[in-house]
Write an enzyme that holds these catalytic residues in place. Structure first.
Site, PDB file in Angstrom:
ATOM      1  N   ALA A   1       0.807  -1.224   0.000  1.00 25.57           N
ATOM      2  CA  ALA A   1       0.000   0.000   0.000  1.00 25.57           C
ATOM      3  C   ALA A   1       0.839   1.273   0.000  1.00 25.57           C
ATOM      4  O   ALA A   1       0.558   2.208  -0.751  1.00 25.57           O
ATOM      5  CB  ALA A   1      -0.950  -0.007   1.192  1.00 25.57           C
ATOM      6  N   GLU A   2       1.877   1.338   0.856  1.00 31.34           N
ATOM      7  CA  GLU A   2       2.705   2.543   0.906  1.00 31.34           C
ATOM      8  C   GLU A   2       4.162   2.199   1.151  1.00 31.34           C
ATOM      9  O   GLU A   2       4.480   1.246   1.868  1.00 31.34           O
ATOM     10  CB  GLU A   2       2.238   3.499   2.020  1.00 31.34           C
ATOM     11  N   THR A   3       5.005   3.046   0.579  1.00 28.35           N
ATOM     12  CA  THR A   3       6.435   3.039   0.878  1.00 28.35           C
ATOM     13  C   THR A   3       6.789   4.414   1.412  1.00 28.35           C
ATOM     14  O   THR A   3       6.474   5.433   0.793  1.00 28.35           O
ATOM     15  CB  THR A   3       7.274   2.730  -0.370  1.00 28.35           C
TER      16      THR A   3
ATOM     17  N   HIS B   1      -0.085   4.523   8.644  1.00 30.01           N
ATOM     18  CA  HIS B   1       0.579   3.248   8.968  1.00 30.01           C
ATOM     19  C   HIS B   1       2.042   3.256   8.533  1.00 30.01           C
ATOM     20  O   HIS B   1       2.891   2.656   9.200  1.00 30.01           O
ATOM     21  CB  HIS B   1      -0.185   2.061   8.360  1.00 30.01           C
TER      22      HIS B   1
END
Length: 261
Positions: free
Chosen positions: A45-47, A73
């Site tokens: 989902a995210e870096t 997160h």
């Protein structure tokens, strides 16, 4: 060039729960297209990308498709990396971001983020979204994302959106956060992102910037417990601070390694 990378399960007590985020430690910013390609390669989902600045870190967040202005997160994951792998002596840390200065405090395994409050306001919504969710919300609100309120936890748990229908939306609706009172916690939620590589986000810290002020006012409570009812689930401790909110959770290291460019 070698870039240290960690993958962390945020808002989790053990691996394979919560929301996975990658954290990359940089000495200087990479070109934006390179950071975007790394995020796409990570395919989660995210870096988060961190670069030291003064007494803290600059932080930027990329989904596999775009850079975003706030991610809970991946910030929790970044704080976990610093506290567990870089400088265990720290009891607090500061991140400088597009959404202002963010602080995280460390109390044992618990990490507490101080984020901006984004109270949602009544809003219209494309009928296509309601049709795709197959149930009418009791309230329709919006801040950065839509916040759709329903009657019970069971409605949220059993919701089965028509993904193909939602992906027909021809404008960017942001995220679609559905929420309801919880049976064992104060409130529950799920978070959907049409047209994104990852349709349902497992645990969405930034969405709680809107959920916390809403539920605090509705429940007349400042301290609350929340669960995001994705398949992986996530537990969050929440507090309404007025113009700010605090969001607390735990995190677990899943892997660490090196990106070679």
């Amino acid at each position: 060039m070698n870039i240290p990378i960690y993958q962390i399960d945020a808002f989790a007590n053990k691996t394979f729960q919560g929301n996975p985020a990658a954290v990359c430690l940089l000495d200087s910013w990479l070109p934006e297209p390179t950071m975007q390609k790394i995020a796409a390669e990570n395919a989660i989902a995210e870096t988060a990308f961190l670069k030291p600045l003064n007494d803290g870190y600059e932080i930027r967040w990329f989904t596999p498709e775009i850079e975003i202005d706030l991610c809970g997160h991946a910030t929790l994951a970044s704080a976990h990396v610093i506290a567990r792998h870089i400088n265990p002596a720290l009891s607090s840390m500061t991140f400088y971001s597009q959404s202002g200065t963010l602080t995280v405090t460390v109390e044992g395994e618990l990490l507490t983020m101080n984020f901006p409050s984004r109270p949602p306001a009544p809003s219209d919504i494309p009928q296509l979204i309601v049709d795709a969710l197959q149930i009418q919300p009791t309230e329709i609100l919006r801040s950065r994302d839509y916040v759709l309120v329903f009657e019970s936890e069971e409605v949220i748990k059993n919701m089965n959106p028509d993904v193909a229908m939602l992906n027909q939306i021809n404008t960017d609706p942001g995220g679609i956060c559905v929420t309801a009172p919880g049976s064992d916690v104060d409130f529950v939620s799920r978070f959907f992102t049409p047209q994104a590589q990852i349709f349902e986000d497992p645990v969405t810290g930034s969405a709680h910037c809107s959920l916390i002020p809403y539920w605090s006012k509705r429940l007349s409570k400042k301290h609350m417990r929340a669960t995001q009812l994705s398949e992986r689930k996530g537990e969050l401790m929440c507090k309404d601070l007025g113009e700010r909110v605090s969001i607390s959770g735990k995190a677990i290291t899943y892997l660490q390694g090196t990106i070679t460019l």
